[in-house]
Design a protein around this motif. Structure first.
Motif, PDB file in Angstrom:
ATOM      1  N   ARG A  54     -56.837 -19.977  32.131  1.00 22.91           N
ATOM      2  CA  ARG A  54     -57.657 -19.613  31.123  1.00 22.91           C
ATOM      3  C   ARG A  54     -56.993 -18.976  29.948  1.00 22.91           C
ATOM      4  O   ARG A  54     -56.869 -17.771  30.056  1.00 22.91           O
ATOM      5  N   ILE A  55     -56.753 -19.873  29.050  1.00 21.95           N
ATOM      6  CA  ILE A  55     -56.134 -19.261  27.650  1.00 21.95           C
ATOM      7  C   ILE A  55     -56.968 -19.834  26.721  1.00 21.95           C
ATOM      8  O   ILE A  55     -57.225 -21.056  26.543  1.00 21.95           O
ATOM      9  N   GLY A  56     -57.163 -19.031  25.499  1.00 24.76           N
ATOM     10  CA  GLY A  56     -58.029 -19.530  24.512  1.00 24.76           C
ATOM     11  C   GLY A  56     -57.333 -20.716  23.701  1.00 24.76           C
ATOM     12  O   GLY A  56     -56.336 -20.869  23.493  1.00 24.76           O
ATOM     13  N   SER A  57     -58.249 -21.487  23.132  1.00 26.35           N
ATOM     14  CA  SER A  57     -58.116 -22.616  22.419  1.00 26.35           C
ATOM     15  C   SER A  57     -57.215 -22.203  21.121  1.00 26.35           C
ATOM     16  O   SER A  57     -56.220 -22.985  20.833  1.00 26.35           O
ATOM     17  N   GLU A  58     -57.777 -21.125  20.347  1.00 27.59           N
ATOM     18  CA  GLU A  58     -57.137 -20.915  19.270  1.00 27.59           C
ATOM     19  C   GLU A  58     -55.450 -20.698  19.051  1.00 27.59           C
ATOM     20  O   GLU A  58     -54.928 -21.232  18.390  1.00 27.59           O
ATOM     21  N   ARG A  59     -55.029 -19.901  20.112  1.00 30.00           N
ATOM     22  CA  ARG A  59     -53.740 -19.598  20.184  1.00 30.00           C
ATOM     23  C   ARG A  59     -52.995 -20.690  21.000  1.00 30.00           C
ATOM     24  O   ARG A  59     -51.674 -20.562  20.970  1.00 30.00           O
ATOM     25  N   THR A  60     -53.449 -21.678  21.197  1.00 29.87           N
ATOM     26  CA  THR A  60     -52.812 -22.869  21.723  1.00 29.87           C
ATOM     27  C   THR A  60     -52.837 -24.064  20.758  1.00 29.87           C
ATOM     28  O   THR A  60     -51.872 -24.806  20.818  1.00 29.87           O
ATOM     29  N   THR A  61     -53.878 -24.276  19.955  1.00 30.92           N
ATOM     30  CA  THR A  61     -53.734 -25.184  19.211  1.00 30.92           C
ATOM     31  C   THR A  61     -53.786 -24.926  17.557  1.00 30.92           C
ATOM     32  O   THR A  61     -53.579 -26.008  16.777  1.00 30.92           O
ATOM     33  N   ILE A  62     -53.790 -23.769  17.266  1.00 32.45           N
ATOM     34  CA  ILE A  62     -53.381 -23.145  15.586  1.00 32.45           C
ATOM     35  C   ILE A  62     -52.367 -22.550  15.781  1.00 32.45           C
ATOM     36  O   ILE A  62     -51.790 -21.552  16.598  1.00 32.45           O
ATOM     37  N   ALA A  63     -51.338 -22.698  14.856  1.00 28.75           N
ATOM     38  CA  ALA A  63     -50.316 -22.181  14.716  1.00 28.75           C
ATOM     39  C   ALA A  63     -50.438 -20.664  14.070  1.00 28.75           C
ATOM     40  O   ALA A  63     -51.162 -20.237  13.523  1.00 28.75           O
ATOM     41  N   GLY A  64     -49.318 -19.938  14.900  1.00 32.57           N
ATOM     42  CA  GLY A  64     -49.339 -18.530  14.827  1.00 32.57           C
ATOM     43  C   GLY A  64     -48.311 -17.881  15.853  1.00 32.57           C
ATOM     44  O   GLY A  64     -47.824 -18.372  16.491  1.00 32.57           O
ATOM     45  N   VAL A  65     -48.420 -16.225  15.253  1.00 37.45           N
ATOM     46  CA  VAL A  65     -47.462 -15.582  16.217  1.00 37.45           C
ATOM     47  C   VAL A  65     -47.805 -15.661  17.671  1.00 37.45           C
ATOM     48  O   VAL A  65     -46.784 -15.608  18.399  1.00 37.45           O
ATOM     49  N   ALA A  66     -48.906 -15.773  18.075  1.00 40.60           N
ATOM     50  CA  ALA A  66     -49.438 -15.722  19.530  1.00 40.60           C
ATOM     51  C   ALA A  66     -48.988 -17.045  20.193  1.00 40.60           C
ATOM     52  O   ALA A  66     -49.133 -16.920  21.402  1.00 40.60           O
ATOM     53  N   ASN A  67     -48.492 -18.077  19.456  1.00 40.92           N
ATOM     54  CA  ASN A  67     -48.017 -19.105  20.361  1.00 40.92           C
ATOM     55  C   ASN A  67     -47.030 -18.920  21.315  1.00 40.92           C
ATOM     56  O   ASN A  67     -47.027 -19.466  22.360  1.00 40.92           O
ATOM     57  N   ALA A  68     -46.170 -18.134  20.822  1.00 29.87           N
ATOM     58  CA  ALA A  68     -44.997 -17.567  21.765  1.00 29.87           C
ATOM     59  C   ALA A  68     -45.825 -16.963  23.219  1.00 29.87           C
ATOM     60  O   ALA A  68     -45.316 -17.091  24.234  1.00 29.87           O
ATOM     61  N   ASP A  69     -46.760 -16.132  23.084  1.00 28.12           N
ATOM     62  CA  ASP A  69     -47.256 -15.583  24.081  1.00 28.12           C
ATOM     63  C   ASP A  69     -48.054 -16.486  25.200  1.00 28.12           C
ATOM     64  O   ASP A  69     -48.079 -16.299  26.261  1.00 28.12           O
ATOM     65  N   THR A  70     -48.738 -17.535  24.381  1.00 28.30           N
ATOM     66  CA  THR A  70     -49.272 -18.720  25.131  1.00 28.30           C
ATOM     67  C   THR A  70     -48.116 -19.571  26.065  1.00 28.30           C
ATOM     68  O   THR A  70     -48.241 -19.744  27.113  1.00 28.30           O
ATOM     69  N   VAL A  71     -46.922 -19.718  25.431  1.00 29.33           N
ATOM     70  CA  VAL A  71     -45.706 -20.333  25.887  1.00 29.33           C
ATOM     71  C   VAL A  71     -45.656 -19.378  27.311  1.00 29.33           C
ATOM     72  O   VAL A  71     -45.411 -19.823  28.433  1.00 29.33           O
ATOM     73  N   GLN A  72     -45.368 -18.103  27.058  1.00 30.04           N
ATOM     74  CA  GLN A  72     -44.922 -17.218  28.361  1.00 30.04           C
ATOM     75  C   GLN A  72     -46.277 -17.149  29.234  1.00 30.04           C
ATOM     76  O   GLN A  72     -45.766 -17.156  30.499  1.00 30.04           O
ATOM     77  N   GLU A  73     -47.347 -17.257  28.901  1.00 29.99           N
ATOM     78  CA  GLU A  73     -48.483 -17.265  29.761  1.00 29.99           C
ATOM     79  C   GLU A  73     -48.525 -18.566  30.660  1.00 29.99           C
ATOM     80  O   GLU A  73     -48.744 -18.482  32.038  1.00 29.99           O
ATOM     81  N   ILE A  74     -48.312 -19.480  30.005  1.00 21.46           N
ATOM     82  CA  ILE A  74     -48.326 -20.874  30.649  1.00 21.46           C
ATOM     83  C   ILE A  74     -47.354 -20.682  31.869  1.00 21.46           C
ATOM     84  O   ILE A  74     -47.456 -21.282  32.830  1.00 21.46           O
ATOM     85  N   ALA A  75     -46.157 -20.536  31.334  1.00 28.85           N
ATOM     86  CA  ALA A  75     -44.667 -20.532  32.162  1.00 28.85           C
ATOM     87  C   ALA A  75     -44.994 -19.649  33.460  1.00 28.85           C
ATOM     88  O   ALA A  75     -44.464 -20.035  34.500  1.00 28.85           O
ATOM     89  N   LYS A  76     -45.569 -18.538  33.034  1.00 31.10           N
ATOM     90  CA  LYS A  76     -45.688 -17.487  34.270  1.00 31.10           C
ATOM     91  C   LYS A  76     -46.832 -18.199  35.421  1.00 31.10           C
ATOM     92  O   LYS A  76     -46.612 -18.002  36.639  1.00 31.10           O
ATOM     93  N   ALA A  77     -47.824 -18.981  34.878  1.00 32.87           N
ATOM     94  CA  ALA A  77     -48.708 -19.392  35.935  1.00 32.87           C
ATOM     95  C   ALA A  77     -47.867 -20.547  36.679  1.00 32.87           C
ATOM     96  O   ALA A  77     -47.931 -20.864  37.993  1.00 32.87           O
ATOM     97  N   LEU A  78     -47.125 -21.443  35.964  1.00 29.34           N
ATOM     98  CA  LEU A  78     -46.550 -22.678  36.572  1.00 29.34           C
ATOM     99  C   LEU A  78     -45.116 -22.377  37.528  1.00 29.34           C
ATOM    100  O   LEU A  78     -44.802 -23.247  38.262  1.00 29.34           O
ATOM    101  N   TYR A  79     -44.563 -21.227  36.975  1.00 26.05           N
ATOM    102  CA  TYR A  79     -43.434 -21.014  37.858  1.00 26.05           C
ATOM    103  C   TYR A  79     -43.410 -19.108  37.872  1.00 26.05           C
ATOM    104  O   TYR A  79     -42.608 -18.515  37.550  1.00 26.05           O
ATOM    105  N   PRO A  80     -44.152 -19.111  39.089  1.00 28.19           N
ATOM    106  CA  PRO A  80     -44.526 -17.694  39.443  1.00 28.19           C
ATOM    107  C   PRO A  80     -43.142 -17.121  40.032  1.00 28.19           C
ATOM    108  O   PRO A  80     -42.329 -17.722  40.698  1.00 28.19           O
ATOM    109  N   GLY A  81     -42.662 -15.907  39.658  1.00 23.87           N
ATOM    110  CA  GLY A  81     -41.644 -15.334  40.103  1.00 23.87           C
ATOM    111  C   GLY A  81     -40.493 -15.417  39.273  1.00 23.87           C
ATOM    112  O   GLY A  81     -39.421 -14.951  39.238  1.00 23.87           O
ATOM    113  N   LYS A  82     -40.391 -16.728  38.380  1.00 20.40           N
ATOM    114  CA  LYS A  82     -39.312 -16.938  37.489  1.00 20.40           C
ATOM    115  C   LYS A  82     -39.311 -16.686  36.110  1.00 20.40           C
ATOM    116  O   LYS A  82     -38.419 -16.254  35.553  1.00 20.40           O
TER     117      LYS A  82
END
Length: 354
Positions: A324-352
């Motif tokens: 559950r990650i908002g569309s804006e910080r995923t499909t629109i360029a911005g500083v929060a793109n890095a946070d989205t990368v981090q959030e996706i990775a946390k879900a896909l690679y728990p503990g890593k």
């Protein structure tokens, strides 16, 4: 408006005062030739190499949408913004940024009308659209020509990470274009130090994720589908390999299920999604203005996937692999793109990923 062609934005833009593909190599290398002690003049180029020079920081800025507005707010140049199109919803931006954003006059709830834009009194217009499909130059309004901008005394510049990416020569797999936009806007607005701070913060987060997922070979990385719920469910709209979301998914250690699609967005059939059978699905919902409203929208998107005959058998749906990650910080360029990368990775690679 003339057609824009992507000319490539690289990490070499970081720290440079003269941004853009059309500037002289020597100027871009040392960032000093022809400049005053205060850092001006500054020259930026569009995707064709056409240059715009600033002898001083602009005093009246209009932004095409919330993306460029947010970047200016983060750079500390928000007090120069006199209007915007596509304004951010209340609560979309964090903390004080939201309070500042809500004070910016709304010149258009969508694309700013041509007459209003030309008569705004702006000395610069930051355009996020240009050649984006269905935007700028036609689909969503009559955009001013370059001659009309000039007559109105408005300098017209672009966020190349979004405006030019659809015309790109290859997939977007990193955030160098976004970082280049931040650096370029920092140079134009006299906030270079803050721009470098923002870029460094983004790189630190993304580099940490890259290190954490490096040991997982490409073939073993999970497949990922961005479900744009707000674009409609009758026919899904997917993110292709030149959309910024493709970079976020790739950097997070996943494989975009539609990375074989050249362009930014594309409508496909649900049979195409079923054939991909993704491991994970991001519920792409645009911000509704409150946590409760967002939760309701995410719940609706998930319920649709779980009850629709075409999607309820998907691997990600059966295993409950939803993000559950908002569309804006995923499909629109911005500083929060890095946070989205981090959030996706946390879900896909728990503990890593920390």
């Amino acid at each position: 408006m003339r057609t824009r062609v992507w000319c490539g934005t690289t990490a070499a833009l970081l720290g440079l005062l003269a941004a853009g593909c059309g500037t002289d190599a020597k100027d871009r290398a040392d960032g000093s030739e022809g400049k005053t002690a205060g850092g001006y003049p500054v020259t930026v180029a569009d995707c064709t190499g056409a240059e715009t020079t600033f002898d001083a920081a602009p005093k009246k800025i209009v932004t095409s949408n919330a993306s460029s507005l947010e970047l200016l707010l983060r750079l500390g140049a928000g007090d120069k913004v006199i209007g915007t199109g596509f304004p951010p919803g209340k609560g979309t931006l964090p903390g004080e940024l939201d309070a500042q954003a809500q004070k910016v006059p709304v010149l258009g709830k969508a694309v700013i009308a041509k007459e209003k834009l030309l008569g705004s009194g702006a000395d610069v217009y930051i355009d996020t659209f240009a050649s984006m499909s269905g935007m700028g130059g036609g689909g969503m309004g009559d955009a001013p020509s370059e001659a009309e901008f000039k007559t109105a005394g408005i300098k017209h510049i672009y966020l190349k990470s979004t405006a030019c990416a659809p015309m790109g020569k290859g997939p977007v797999t990193d955030l160098s274009a976004v970082e280049g936009d931040i650096t370029s806007l920092g140079a134009v607005t006299g906030t270079t130090a803050k721009a470098q701070e923002l870029v460094t913060g983004m790189k630190t987060k993304v580099d940490a994720v890259q290190k954490a997922v490096a040991a997982t070979p490409q073939s073993a990385r999970p497949t990922y589908f961005f479900f744009d719920y707000d674009a409609g469910t009758k026919q899904p709209t997917v993110v292709c390999n030149r959309q910024i979301a493709n970079a976020l998914i790739t950097l997070a250690g996943a494989r975009n299920a539609f990375a074989d699609c050249d362009g930014d967005f594309k409508q496909v059939g649900w049979e195409n999604v079923v054939s991909k059978n993704p491991d994970w699905i991001q519920l792409g919902v645009r911000d509704r203005g409150s946590e409760a409203a967002n939760k309701q929208a995410f719940d609706e998107a998930q319920r649709w996937l779980e009850t629709n005959a075409a999607t309820q058998g998907l691997k990600a749906v059966k295993e409950g692999h939803f993000l559950r990650i908002g569309s804006e910080r995923t499909t629109i360029a911005g500083v929060a793109n890095a946070d989205t990368v981090q959030e996706i990775a946390k879900a896909l690679y728990p503990g890593k990923v920390g």
